[in-house]
Design an enzyme around this catalytic site. Structure first.
Site, PDB file in Angstrom:
ATOM      1  N   ASP A 168       0.693  -0.791  -0.007  1.00  0.00           N
ATOM      2  CA  ASP A 168      -0.422  -0.436  -0.353  1.00  0.00           C
ATOM      3  C   ASP A 168       0.904   1.190   0.297  1.00  0.00           C
ATOM      4  O   ASP A 168       2.280   0.769   0.663  1.00  0.00           O
ATOM      5  CB  ASP A 168      -0.552  -0.230   1.042  1.00  0.00           C
ATOM      6  CG  ASP A 168      -1.800   1.011   1.534  1.00  0.00           C
ATOM      7  OD1 ASP A 168      -2.096   1.773   0.237  1.00  0.00           O
ATOM      8  OD2 ASP A 168      -1.998   1.849   2.923  1.00  0.00           O
ATOM      9  N   GLY A 181      -5.004   2.731  -2.770  1.00  0.00           N
ATOM     10  CA  GLY A 181      -6.140   4.060  -3.183  1.00  0.00           C
ATOM     11  C   GLY A 181      -6.145   5.477  -3.300  1.00  0.00           C
ATOM     12  O   GLY A 181      -7.258   6.074  -3.178  1.00  0.00           O
ATOM     13  N   ASP A 209      -0.149   4.924   1.106  1.00  0.00           N
ATOM     14  CA  ASP A 209      -0.939   6.206   2.190  1.00  0.00           C
ATOM     15  C   ASP A 209      -0.207   5.432   3.782  1.00  0.00           C
ATOM     16  O   ASP A 209      -1.208   4.254   3.436  1.00  0.00           O
ATOM     17  CB  ASP A 209      -1.608   6.152   1.918  1.00  0.00           C
ATOM     18  CG  ASP A 209      -1.714   7.520   1.215  1.00  0.00           C
ATOM     19  OD1 ASP A 209      -2.282   8.664   1.250  1.00  0.00           O
ATOM     20  OD2 ASP A 209      -1.946   6.835  -0.170  1.00  0.00           O
TER      21      ASP A 209
END
Length: 298
Positions: free
Chosen positions: A97, A186, A99
């Site tokens: 991921d 995301g 963030d």
């Protein structure tokens, strides 16, 4: 025929009392220590145990040992049980991921600060990361607060990004050893793309912010990169790299990472929310991505 796996204990200190508890748990759960080695890393120490397990199913042996270790009270250290399909693989696939994992911040909050909406967006982000809101719904809500911002804020936010401790070493060492490293977010491609190029990532994917006449519209283009997308790209990219799913590791911190972590041979929660830690195969509770190198055997 016995099966085998690898256990890695790690922490800023490694109390001998806790290591003794671990060794006793190995014995109580049918594991024989074939080899044990210790190493110092930037910011933490680690002990790696090569184990032989009673029974011929590696997956069952790993699951049984993880359950026993999860119930143990271990002071100042964590322990991960890593399938040998990952730890001993000649080529590994690592996906992260972005963030609060690859980087220290949440990009949407940095952008929202320019719109005077940081507190509102941070509250929604926290709910989404805990799994209390549908990610796509939360993303659309947060991005809508950015409508009207000039495109120039993207360069300002990009310049303020701080990589997590150990992130550059993780990518550089993994790639120098012939492994494949990817990031899926995301967040937004306008921030991830230049970061991926700078780090030399093999694959990267994020959402595209819609920009019209030099301003953010408050919308994203195309499908949202959600938890199902993250799991899908793990399988797709590892296959494109010619790496079996048994040699994959996924690292994340929020609910949007859970499917990706479940799809990997080792799902790692990085300074994560409680629900994510509970679902993960392993935890990194130090703000240090170097631990992932030790887990993967790199």
């Amino acid at each position: 025929m016995p099966s085998s796996c690898t256990a890695v204990s790690y922490g800023q200190t490694l109390p001998q009392e806790s290591l003794a508890v671990i060794r006793a748990l190995f014995t109580a759960n049918g594991a024989t220590v074939l080899a044990e080695s210790s190493a110092q890393h930037p910011g933490f120490d680690a002990v790696t145990f090569s184990l032989e397990m009673a029974g011929d199913d590696e997956h069952d042996a790993v699951s049984r040992l993880r359950t026993a270790l999860a119930d143990a009270v271990l002071e100042n250290l964590d322990i991960a049980v890593v399938p040998d399909s990952l730890h001993h693989a000649a080529r590994k696939f690592i996906i992260m991921d972005v963030d609060s994992t690859l980087i220290q911040q949440e990009v949407i909050e940095l952008l929202a600060a320019h719109a005077g909406k940081e507190a509102e967006v941070a509250e929604v982000t926290e709910a989404a990361m805990r799994g209390e809101m549908d990610f796509a719904q939360s993303l659309h809500h947060r991005v809508s607060t950015l409508a009207g911002l000039p495109e120039s804020v993207l360069a300002e936010v990009e310049a303020s990004i701080r990589l997590s401790v150990g992130a550059e070493r993780l990518v550089a060492r993994a790639k120098a050893s012939g492994h494949t490293v990817a990031a899926v977010s995301g967040g937004f491609s306008q921030i991830l793309a230049p970061l991926a190029a700078r780090l030399g990532l093999d694959f990267a994917l994020a959402n595209d912010l819609e920009i019209v006449d030099g301003h953010l519209t408050g919308k994203v283009c195309g499908d949202v990169v959600d938890r199902a997308t993250k799991a899908r790209v793990l399988r797709t990219w590892s296959a494109e790299a010619g790496i079996d799913v048994g040699a994959t590791m996924a690292i994340g911190d929020g609910a949007n990472d859970l499917d990706m972590m479940a799809a990997a041979a080792l799902g790692v929660a990085f300074n994560a929310k409680p629900a994510v830690r509970a679902a993960a195969d392993a935890q990194i509770n130090l703000p240090n991505l170097d631990v992932a190198l030790a887990l993967a055997g790199i």
